[in-house]
Design a protein around this motif. Structure first.
Motif, PDB file in Angstrom:
ATOM      1  N   SER A   1      15.541   7.459  -4.351  1.00 42.37           N
ATOM      2  CA  SER A   1      15.032   6.329  -3.586  1.00 42.37           C
ATOM      3  C   SER A   1      13.589   6.572  -3.159  1.00 42.37           C
ATOM      4  CB  SER A   1      15.866   6.111  -2.323  1.00 42.37           C
ATOM      5  OG  SER A   1      17.208   5.870  -2.643  1.00 42.37           O
ATOM      6  N   ILE A   2      12.846   5.482  -3.058  1.00 40.28           N
ATOM      7  CA  ILE A   2      11.503   5.525  -2.491  1.00 40.28           C
ATOM      8  C   ILE A   2      11.613   4.974  -1.074  1.00 40.28           C
ATOM      9  CG2 ILE A   2       9.164   4.612  -2.612  1.00 40.28           C
ATOM     10  CD1 ILE A   2       9.564   4.424  -5.648  1.00 40.28           C
ATOM     11  N   LEU A   3      11.125   5.741  -0.120  1.00 38.25           N
ATOM     12  CA  LEU A   3      11.135   5.316   1.272  1.00 38.25           C
ATOM     13  C   LEU A   3       9.716   4.940   1.677  1.00 38.25           C
ATOM     14  CD1 LEU A   3      13.179   7.998   1.011  1.00 38.25           C
ATOM     15  CD2 LEU A   3      13.807   7.039   3.202  1.00 38.25           C
ATOM     16  N   VAL A   4       9.595   3.781   2.327  1.00 37.58           N
ATOM     17  CA  VAL A   4       8.295   3.280   2.747  1.00 37.58           C
ATOM     18  C   VAL A   4       8.362   2.977   4.241  1.00 37.58           C
ATOM     19  CG1 VAL A   4       6.531   1.520   2.384  1.00 37.58           C
ATOM     20  CG2 VAL A   4       7.994   2.210   0.471  1.00 37.58           C
ATOM     21  N   ALA A   5       7.447   3.566   4.997  1.00 41.17           N
ATOM     22  CA  ALA A   5       7.364   3.302   6.433  1.00 41.17           C
ATOM     23  C   ALA A   5       6.001   2.713   6.734  1.00 41.17           C
ATOM     24  CB  ALA A   5       7.563   4.591   7.218  1.00 41.17           C
ATOM     25  N   GLY A   6       5.980   1.753   7.654  1.00 42.74           N
ATOM     26  CA  GLY A   6       4.717   1.093   7.984  1.00 42.74           C
ATOM     27  C   GLY A   6       4.530   0.901   9.462  1.00 42.74           C
ATOM     28  N   GLN A   7       3.463   0.201   9.804  1.00 39.92           N
ATOM     29  CA  GLN A   7       3.114  -0.024  11.199  1.00 39.92           C
ATOM     30  C   GLN A   7       4.067  -0.975  11.909  1.00 39.92           C
ATOM     31  OE1 GLN A   7      -0.954  -1.322  11.094  1.00 39.92           O
ATOM     32  NE2 GLN A   7      -1.725   0.715  10.675  1.00 39.92           N
ATOM     33  N   SER A   8       4.926  -1.652  11.169  1.00 39.46           N
ATOM     34  CA  SER A   8       5.851  -2.604  11.778  1.00 39.46           C
ATOM     35  C   SER A   8       7.100  -1.926  12.335  1.00 39.46           C
ATOM     36  CB  SER A   8       6.258  -3.658  10.747  1.00 39.46           C
ATOM     37  OG  SER A   8       6.937  -3.029   9.667  1.00 39.46           O
ATOM     38  N   ASN A   9       7.096  -0.599  12.384  1.00 36.69           N
ATOM     39  CA  ASN A   9       8.230   0.181  12.877  1.00 36.69           C
ATOM     40  C   ASN A   9       9.499  -0.059  12.076  1.00 36.69           C
ATOM     41  OD1 ASN A   9       6.764   1.440  14.934  1.00 36.69           O
ATOM     42  ND2 ASN A   9       7.105  -0.279  16.316  1.00 36.69           N
ATOM     43  N   SER A  10       9.330  -0.292  10.781  1.00 40.34           N
ATOM     44  CA  SER A  10      10.493  -0.455   9.912  1.00 40.34           C
ATOM     45  C   SER A  10      10.344   0.466   8.716  1.00 40.34           C
ATOM     46  CB  SER A  10      10.635  -1.906   9.464  1.00 40.34           C
ATOM     47  OG  SER A  10       9.460  -2.313   8.788  1.00 40.34           O
ATOM     48  N   ILE A  11      11.479   0.750   8.099  1.00 45.27           N
ATOM     49  CA  ILE A  11      11.506   1.590   6.896  1.00 45.27           C
ATOM     50  C   ILE A  11      12.215   0.797   5.819  1.00 45.27           C
ATOM     51  CG2 ILE A  11      12.416   3.685   5.869  1.00 45.27           C
ATOM     52  CD1 ILE A  11      12.181   5.012   8.606  1.00 45.27           C
ATOM     53  N   LEU A  12      11.569   0.729   4.660  1.00 41.93           N
ATOM     54  CA  LEU A  12      12.176   0.093   3.500  1.00 41.93           C
ATOM     55  C   LEU A  12      12.649   1.181   2.539  1.00 41.93           C
ATOM     56  CD1 LEU A  12       9.530  -2.681   2.774  1.00 41.93           C
ATOM     57  CD2 LEU A  12      11.681  -2.908   4.023  1.00 41.93           C
ATOM     58  N   VAL A  13      13.798   0.964   1.908  1.00 41.62           N
ATOM     59  CA  VAL A  13      14.337   1.916   0.941  1.00 41.62           C
ATOM     60  C   VAL A  13      14.534   1.177  -0.373  1.00 41.62           C
ATOM     61  CG1 VAL A  13      16.245   3.468   0.391  1.00 41.62           C
ATOM     62  CG2 VAL A  13      15.501   3.200   2.771  1.00 41.62           C
ATOM     63  N   PHE A  14      13.945   1.707  -1.432  1.00 38.93           N
ATOM     64  CA  PHE A  14      14.051   1.117  -2.766  1.00 38.93           C
ATOM     65  C   PHE A  14      14.714   2.106  -3.694  1.00 38.93           C
ATOM     66  CE2 PHE A  14      10.396  -0.741  -0.684  1.00 38.93           C
ATOM     67  CZ  PHE A  14      10.626  -2.104  -0.859  1.00 38.93           C
ATOM     68  N   LYS A  15      15.833   1.706  -4.280  1.00 39.74           N
ATOM     69  CA  LYS A  15      16.553   2.543  -5.225  1.00 39.74           C
ATOM     70  C   LYS A  15      15.798   2.549  -6.541  1.00 39.74           C
ATOM     71  CE  LYS A  15      20.486   4.734  -5.894  1.00 39.74           C
ATOM     72  NZ  LYS A  15      20.716   6.018  -5.306  1.00 39.74           N
TER      73      LYS A  15
ATOM     74  N   TYR B   1       4.247  -6.957   2.671  1.00 39.97           N
ATOM     75  CA  TYR B   1       3.643  -7.753   3.739  1.00 39.97           C
ATOM     76  C   TYR B   1       4.269  -7.433   5.095  1.00 39.97           C
ATOM     77  CZ  TYR B   1       2.285 -11.688   6.631  1.00 39.97           C
ATOM     78  OH  TYR B   1       1.814 -12.449   7.661  1.00 39.97           O
ATOM     79  N   ILE B   2       5.580  -7.226   5.123  1.00 38.23           N
ATOM     80  CA  ILE B   2       6.230  -6.954   6.406  1.00 38.23           C
ATOM     81  C   ILE B   2       5.863  -5.578   6.966  1.00 38.23           C
ATOM     82  CG2 ILE B   2       8.170  -8.477   5.886  1.00 38.23           C
ATOM     83  CD1 ILE B   2       9.871  -5.958   5.507  1.00 38.23           C
ATOM     84  N   MET B   3       5.273  -4.714   6.145  1.00 37.48           N
ATOM     85  CA  MET B   3       4.888  -3.395   6.624  1.00 37.48           C
ATOM     86  C   MET B   3       3.616  -3.453   7.466  1.00 37.48           C
ATOM     87  SD  MET B   3       7.456  -1.964   5.513  1.00 37.48           S
ATOM     88  CE  MET B   3       7.269  -0.294   6.012  1.00 37.48           C
ATOM     89  N   ARG B   4       2.835  -4.506   7.338  1.00 33.30           N
ATOM     90  CA  ARG B   4       1.648  -4.761   8.164  1.00 33.30           C
ATOM     91  C   ARG B   4       0.646  -3.622   8.173  1.00 33.30           C
ATOM     92  NH1 ARG B   4       5.219  -6.608  12.812  1.00 33.30           N
ATOM     93  NH2 ARG B   4       5.939  -8.595  12.058  1.00 33.30           N
ATOM     94  N   GLY B   5       0.016  -3.397   7.075  1.00 31.00           N
ATOM     95  CA  GLY B   5      -1.074  -2.415   7.057  1.00 31.00           C
ATOM     96  C   GLY B   5      -0.708  -1.130   6.359  1.00 31.00           C
ATOM     97  N   SER B   6      -1.207  -0.030   6.879  1.00 33.09           N
ATOM     98  CA  SER B   6      -1.050   1.249   6.203  1.00 33.09           C
ATOM     99  C   SER B   6       0.418   1.651   6.128  1.00 33.09           C
ATOM    100  CB  SER B   6      -1.855   2.327   6.901  1.00 33.09           C
ATOM    101  OG  SER B   6      -1.385   2.533   8.200  1.00 33.09           O
ATOM    102  N   VAL B   7       0.743   2.374   5.087  1.00 31.49           N
ATOM    103  CA  VAL B   7       2.120   2.797   4.870  1.00 31.49           C
ATOM    104  C   VAL B   7       2.168   4.280   4.532  1.00 31.49           C
ATOM    105  CG1 VAL B   7       2.873   0.540   4.036  1.00 31.49           C
ATOM    106  CG2 VAL B   7       2.094   2.237   2.396  1.00 31.49           C
ATOM    107  N   SER B   8       3.321   4.852   4.761  1.00 33.72           N
ATOM    108  CA  SER B   8       3.634   6.189   4.268  1.00 33.72           C
ATOM    109  C   SER B   8       4.717   6.017   3.225  1.00 33.72           C
ATOM    110  CB  SER B   8       4.150   7.086   5.396  1.00 33.72           C
ATOM    111  OG  SER B   8       3.139   7.352   6.322  1.00 33.72           O
ATOM    112  N   VAL B   9       4.616   6.786   2.157  1.00 29.49           N
ATOM    113  CA  VAL B   9       5.564   6.654   1.062  1.00 29.49           C
ATOM    114  C   VAL B   9       6.104   8.033   0.704  1.00 29.49           C
ATOM    115  CG1 VAL B   9       3.720   6.754  -0.655  1.00 29.49           C
ATOM    116  CG2 VAL B   9       5.893   5.714  -1.268  1.00 29.49           C
TER     117      VAL B   9
END
Length: 122
Positions: free
Chosen positions: A106-120, A90-98
Motif C-alpha cells: 500500500s501507498i500511504l499519503v498524509a497531508g495537511q488536512s489531518n487525514s491519511i489516504l491508503v492506496f492498494k 485535493y483533499i490533502m490540501r497542500g504538501s504531502v508525505s508519502v
C-alpha cells in the motif's frame, strides 16, 4: 545560499549508493553518487515546493508534490507512472508525505488536512 534553502527533501537508495535530492527552487530531483557526482536529473515534477520523496525497498521513487504522486525509476531519470491525482490529492490540501508499505503493498499519503489516504498497489 544556505543548503537548507536549496535541498527540500532527500532520501537514500536501499543499497546506499545513491542520494536523491529535491531542489525546491529549480523544481527538480537530483540523483547523486556517494561522492556528490550528479548521476541524473529529473525536471518534470514539483508543482508544489514542499514535495516529499520516499524510496521503496525495490529502489523506485515515490514523489508527492501536493497535486499528484508519481513513481520514478530508481535511477531518478524517468517517470514510470502517475499513481494518485485529482480529487484524492485535493483533499490533502497542500504538501504531502508519502510512504510505501511493502507488508500490505500500500501507498500511504498524509497531508495537511489531518487525514491519511491508503492506496492498494496491484
Amino acid at each position: 545560499m544556505l543548503l537548507c534553502f536549496v535541498v527540500c527533501k532527500c532520501a537514500v537508495s536501499p543499497t546506499g549508493d545513491k542520494l536523491y535530492n529535491i531542489n525546491r527552487y529549480q523544481h527538480k530531483l537530483l540523483t547523486l553518487a556517494r561522492d556528490g557526482t550528479v548521476l541524473a536529473t529529473y525536471r518534470d515534477l514539483l508543482h508544489f515546493p514542499s514535495a516529499n520523496i520516499h524510496v521503496t525497498p525495490a529502489g523506485q521513487l515515490l514523489v508527492g508534490d501536493g497535486s499528484c504522486i508519481i513513481q520514478l525509476h530508481s535511477e531518478g531519470n524517468m517517470k514510470l507512472a502517475t499513481l494518485v491525482t485529482g480529487k484524492e490529492m485535493y483533499i490533502m490540501r497542500g504538501s504531502v508525505s508519502v510512504c510505501y508499505n511493502s507488508t500490505t503493498s500500500s501507498i500511504l499519503v498524509a497531508g495537511q488536512s489531518n487525514s491519511i489516504l491508503v492506496f492498494k498497489v496491484q
